[in-house]
Design a protein around this motif. Structure first.
Motif, PDB file in Angstrom:
ATOM      1  N   HIS A 189       0.842  -1.153  -0.051  1.00  0.00           N
ATOM      2  CA  HIS A 189       0.014   0.036  -0.063  1.00  0.00           C
ATOM      3  C   HIS A 189       0.905   1.174  -0.059  1.00  0.00           C
ATOM      4  N   ILE A 190       0.496   2.144  -0.647  1.00  0.00           N
ATOM      5  CA  ILE A 190       1.137   3.595  -0.730  1.00  0.00           C
ATOM      6  C   ILE A 190       0.714   4.222   0.363  1.00  0.00           C
ATOM      7  N   GLY A 191       1.453   5.039   1.235  1.00  0.00           N
ATOM      8  CA  GLY A 191       1.022   5.902   2.379  1.00  0.00           C
ATOM      9  C   GLY A 191       1.664   7.094   2.338  1.00  0.00           C
ATOM     10  N   THR A 192       1.081   7.945   3.145  1.00  0.00           N
ATOM     11  CA  THR A 192       1.734   9.292   3.493  1.00  0.00           C
ATOM     12  C   THR A 192       2.212   9.234   5.076  1.00  0.00           C
ATOM     13  N   ILE A 193       3.456   9.688   5.597  1.00  0.00           N
ATOM     14  CA  ILE A 193       3.737  10.101   6.767  1.00  0.00           C
ATOM     15  C   ILE A 193       3.031  10.987   7.277  1.00  0.00           C
ATOM     16  N   GLU A 194       2.035  10.921   8.343  1.00  0.00           N
ATOM     17  CA  GLU A 194       1.469  12.064   9.103  1.00  0.00           C
ATOM     18  C   GLU A 194       2.098  12.509  10.251  1.00  0.00           C
ATOM     19  N   LYS A 195       2.858  11.478  11.083  1.00  0.00           N
ATOM     20  CA  LYS A 195       3.618  11.843  12.403  1.00  0.00           C
ATOM     21  C   LYS A 195       4.744  10.928  12.803  1.00  0.00           C
ATOM     22  N   ILE A 196       5.725  11.316  13.081  1.00  0.00           N
ATOM     23  CA  ILE A 196       6.725  10.670  13.567  1.00  0.00           C
ATOM     24  C   ILE A 196       7.091  10.676  14.862  1.00  0.00           C
ATOM     25  N   SER A 197       6.993   9.651  15.871  1.00  0.00           N
ATOM     26  CA  SER A 197       7.279   9.633  17.333  1.00  0.00           C
ATOM     27  C   SER A 197       8.016   8.593  17.848  1.00  0.00           C
ATOM     28  N   ASN A 198       9.289   8.865  18.249  1.00  0.00           N
ATOM     29  CA  ASN A 198      10.109   7.853  18.597  1.00  0.00           C
ATOM     30  C   ASN A 198      10.713   6.975  17.428  1.00  0.00           C
ATOM     31  N   ASN A 199      10.331   5.794  17.703  1.00  0.00           N
ATOM     32  CA  ASN A 199      10.632   4.794  16.423  1.00  0.00           C
ATOM     33  C   ASN A 199       9.522   4.237  15.826  1.00  0.00           C
ATOM     34  N   THR A 200       8.386   5.189  15.755  1.00  0.00           N
ATOM     35  CA  THR A 200       7.202   4.943  15.258  1.00  0.00           C
ATOM     36  C   THR A 200       6.577   5.692  14.038  1.00  0.00           C
ATOM     37  N   LEU A 201       6.513   5.493  12.914  1.00  0.00           N
ATOM     38  CA  LEU A 201       5.845   6.267  11.927  1.00  0.00           C
ATOM     39  C   LEU A 201       4.580   5.951  12.089  1.00  0.00           C
ATOM     40  N   HIS A 202       3.731   6.996  11.846  1.00  0.00           N
ATOM     41  CA  HIS A 202       2.172   7.152  11.769  1.00  0.00           C
ATOM     42  C   HIS A 202       1.892   7.401  10.186  1.00  0.00           C
TER      43      HIS A 202
ATOM     44  N   LYS B   9      -0.459   7.292   6.938  1.00  0.00           N
ATOM     45  CA  LYS B   9      -2.107   7.392   6.286  1.00  0.00           C
ATOM     46  C   LYS B   9      -2.031   6.760   4.940  1.00  0.00           C
ATOM     47  N   MET B  10      -2.940   5.710   4.766  1.00  0.00           N
ATOM     48  CA  MET B  10      -3.067   5.119   3.533  1.00  0.00           C
ATOM     49  C   MET B  10      -4.302   5.067   3.169  1.00  0.00           C
ATOM     50  N   LEU B  11      -4.595   5.074   2.044  1.00  0.00           N
ATOM     51  CA  LEU B  11      -5.901   4.940   1.172  1.00  0.00           C
ATOM     52  C   LEU B  11      -6.269   3.550   0.956  1.00  0.00           C
ATOM     53  N   GLN B  12      -6.988   2.983   1.508  1.00  0.00           N
ATOM     54  CA  GLN B  12      -7.314   1.656   1.294  1.00  0.00           C
ATOM     55  C   GLN B  12      -8.724   1.410   0.429  1.00  0.00           C
ATOM     56  N   SER B  13      -8.376   0.869  -0.837  1.00  0.00           N
ATOM     57  CA  SER B  13      -9.276   0.812  -1.574  1.00  0.00           C
ATOM     58  C   SER B  13      -9.793  -0.453  -2.284  1.00  0.00           C
TER      59      SER B  13
ATOM     60  N   LYS C 219     -11.434   3.803   1.866  1.00  0.00           N
ATOM     61  CA  LYS C 219     -11.252   4.312   2.952  1.00  0.00           C
ATOM     62  C   LYS C 219      -9.927   4.833   3.544  1.00  0.00           C
ATOM     63  N   GLU C 220      -9.819   5.859   4.478  1.00  0.00           N
ATOM     64  CA  GLU C 220      -8.381   6.253   4.744  1.00  0.00           C
ATOM     65  C   GLU C 220      -8.373   5.385   6.126  1.00  0.00           C
ATOM     66  N   LYS C 221      -6.961   4.981   6.175  1.00  0.00           N
ATOM     67  CA  LYS C 221      -6.568   4.174   7.321  1.00  0.00           C
ATOM     68  C   LYS C 221      -5.282   4.657   7.939  1.00  0.00           C
ATOM     69  N   GLU C 222      -4.989   4.669   9.040  1.00  0.00           N
ATOM     70  CA  GLU C 222      -3.749   5.179   9.815  1.00  0.00           C
ATOM     71  C   GLU C 222      -3.191   3.877  10.227  1.00  0.00           C
TER      72      GLU C 222
END
Length: 139
Positions: free
Chosen positions: A10-23, A25-29, A47-50
């Motif tokens: 899935h292609i997604g866009t990074i919304e937030k970075i905290s510590n060692n975690t990338l949040h 957001k991907m468009l699930q279709s 649907k948009e999923k994080e």
């Protein structure tokens, strides 16, 4: 050697970075959402999923960056079993058990539906364990 069909991408866009975690957001279709008639058809959906992706090199990524999320097909199948197949088996087992015990149709149906509450509550309690089992990686 891993084949391309062994993974989900899935292609997604990074919304937030905290510590060692990338949040991410991907468009699930659905498969047909890219069809030119998708706007007219009621069966296409997206649907948009994080998704949270734990990675050691989170500092290499930037907010707004487009990334490829990769998961295994096996993980997807396991998730489908836990989310759909096991609840159906629980539902049917309780329904048939209630019928055998002599409960009426309405009571049996209500008890069968009610049996899903503790099942999904248990899944919710085990969410941290599942989060470790069902994870994406970033490419």
């Amino acid at each position: 050697m891993r084949r391309a069909t062994d993974q989900i991408e899935h292609i997604g866009t990074i919304e937030k970075i905290s510590n060692n975690t990338l949040h991410v957001k991907m468009l699930q279709s659905s498969a047909c959402s890219s069809c030119h008639a998708a706007k007219l058809c009621q069966s296409s959906e997206s649907k948009e999923k994080e998704v949270e992706v734990v990675t050691e090199n989170a500092s290499q990524y930037r907010v707004g960056q487009t990334v490829m999320l990769i998961g295994s097909v096996r993980q997807g199948l396991k998730a489908t079993v836990w989310a759909y197949m096991v609840p159906i088996l629980v539902l049917v087992a309780v329904l048939l058990g209630c019928f055998k015990a002599g409960c009426g149709e309405t009571l049996s149906a209500l008890l069968a539906l009610g049996s899903l509450i503790p099942y999904f509550f248990t899944l919710w309690l085990m969410r941290e364990k599942f989060k470790k089992q069902f994870s994406f990686s970033v490419e």
